[in-house]
Structures are given as structure tokens and as C-alpha cells.
Design a protein around this motif. Sequence first.
Motif, PDB file in Angstrom:
ATOM      1  N   ALA A  28      71.799  78.978   5.908  1.00 28.21           N
ATOM      2  CA  ALA A  28      71.460  77.724   6.930  1.00 28.21           C
ATOM      3  C   ALA A  28      71.086  76.630   6.478  1.00 28.21           C
ATOM      4  O   ALA A  28      71.200  76.180   5.294  1.00 28.21           O
ATOM      5  CB  ALA A  28      70.620  78.896   8.059  1.00 28.21           C
ATOM      6  N   THR A  29      71.575  75.842   6.985  1.00 24.51           N
ATOM      7  CA  THR A  29      70.785  74.862   6.771  1.00 24.51           C
ATOM      8  C   THR A  29      70.076  74.105   7.970  1.00 24.51           C
ATOM      9  O   THR A  29      69.416  74.159   9.008  1.00 24.51           O
ATOM     10  CB  THR A  29      72.514  73.760   7.409  1.00 24.51           C
ATOM     11  N   GLY A  30      69.982  72.884   7.570  1.00 21.20           N
ATOM     12  CA  GLY A  30      69.438  71.974   8.423  1.00 21.20           C
ATOM     13  C   GLY A  30      69.352  71.998   9.969  1.00 21.20           C
ATOM     14  O   GLY A  30      69.184  72.531  10.979  1.00 21.20           O
ATOM     15  N   GLU A  31      71.164  71.358   9.765  1.00 23.08           N
ATOM     16  CA  GLU A  31      72.094  71.661  10.972  1.00 23.08           C
ATOM     17  C   GLU A  31      71.720  72.221  12.340  1.00 23.08           C
ATOM     18  O   GLU A  31      71.252  72.543  13.175  1.00 23.08           O
ATOM     19  CB  GLU A  31      72.945  70.569  10.821  1.00 23.08           C
ATOM     20  N   VAL A  32      71.952  73.890  11.729  1.00 24.96           N
ATOM     21  CA  VAL A  32      71.943  74.989  12.363  1.00 24.96           C
ATOM     22  C   VAL A  32      70.699  75.224  12.621  1.00 24.96           C
ATOM     23  O   VAL A  32      70.162  75.865  14.021  1.00 24.96           O
ATOM     24  CB  VAL A  32      72.799  76.046  11.075  1.00 24.96           C
ATOM     25  N   GLN A  33      69.547  75.224  11.769  1.00 26.18           N
ATOM     26  CA  GLN A  33      67.860  75.493  12.730  1.00 26.18           C
ATOM     27  C   GLN A  33      67.717  74.244  13.965  1.00 26.18           C
ATOM     28  O   GLN A  33      66.931  74.806  15.311  1.00 26.18           O
ATOM     29  CB  GLN A  33      66.944  74.407  11.396  1.00 26.18           C
ATOM     30  N   ASN A  34      68.373  73.427  13.605  1.00 25.49           N
ATOM     31  CA  ASN A  34      67.987  72.468  14.279  1.00 25.49           C
ATOM     32  C   ASN A  34      68.523  72.700  16.188  1.00 25.49           C
ATOM     33  O   ASN A  34      68.209  72.551  17.240  1.00 25.49           O
ATOM     34  CB  ASN A  34      68.798  70.865  14.399  1.00 25.49           C
ATOM     35  N   ILE A  35      69.908  72.941  16.238  1.00 28.66           N
ATOM     36  CA  ILE A  35      71.029  73.776  16.186  1.00 28.66           C
ATOM     37  C   ILE A  35      70.195  74.972  17.537  1.00 28.66           C
ATOM     38  O   ILE A  35      69.950  75.068  18.365  1.00 28.66           O
ATOM     39  CB  ILE A  35      72.411  74.647  16.275  1.00 28.66           C
ATOM     40  N   ILE A  36      69.187  76.169  17.140  1.00 27.27           N
ATOM     41  CA  ILE A  36      68.842  76.903  17.070  1.00 27.27           C
ATOM     42  C   ILE A  36      67.593  77.094  18.021  1.00 27.27           C
ATOM     43  O   ILE A  36      67.081  77.906  18.883  1.00 27.27           O
ATOM     44  CB  ILE A  36      68.635  78.295  16.037  1.00 27.27           C
TER      45      ILE A  36
END
Length: 95
Positions: free
Chosen positions: A12-20
Motif C-alpha cells: 500500500a501507498t499513501g495514495e491508497v491510504q488516503n482513498i480508504i
Amino acid sequence: MKAGGFNAAQAATGEVQNIIEQVRNAVADQIGNVGEYRAHSFQRQVVAGTNYKVKVHIFGDQYIHIKVFVPLPYTQQPPQLSTCETGKTESDPIN
């Protein structure tokens, strides 16, 4: 990645964390307390927008798998929770 399919799972990336984070309340509405709620790994599928399958650590040895649809930017719509599966572990493949 095969045409129209999901790519291989990756960290996971920071972008994915932001999405979830944007669908956290919808997940909590379905399963209750989401605890830590940290993206572990994900798969991505580009469609008319982007689908994400994400393995999320919620606490202890408990994980959930969520699917989130992110509409194309021009729509100005937020990410939408599609599915949420409980009872997963770190070793369960995202499906």
C-alpha cells in the motif's frame, strides 16, 4: 496486468491510504469498530475510473478486504465503497 483486469498485489501507498480513509465511515457502518484501519496491500483496475481492492489491517491479527471505486476526476465524485469482507488474515490473498 491483463487488459481490463486487476494488477498484481503490491504494498500500500499513501495514495491508497488516503482513498480508504474517504470510505472509513461506510466501512464502520457495515462492520462497526475499524480500529487501526491501515492499508496493507492493494490491487488496481483501471475502468471508467479506478477500482481498488485493498487489504486493511484493523487490529491484532484481523484484516478486512474492501473494494473501492474512484470515479474519474471530472465527475467530482468521492470514492465509493463497493464491498467489505471481514474475517481475513494477513496471509489471505486479496480476491
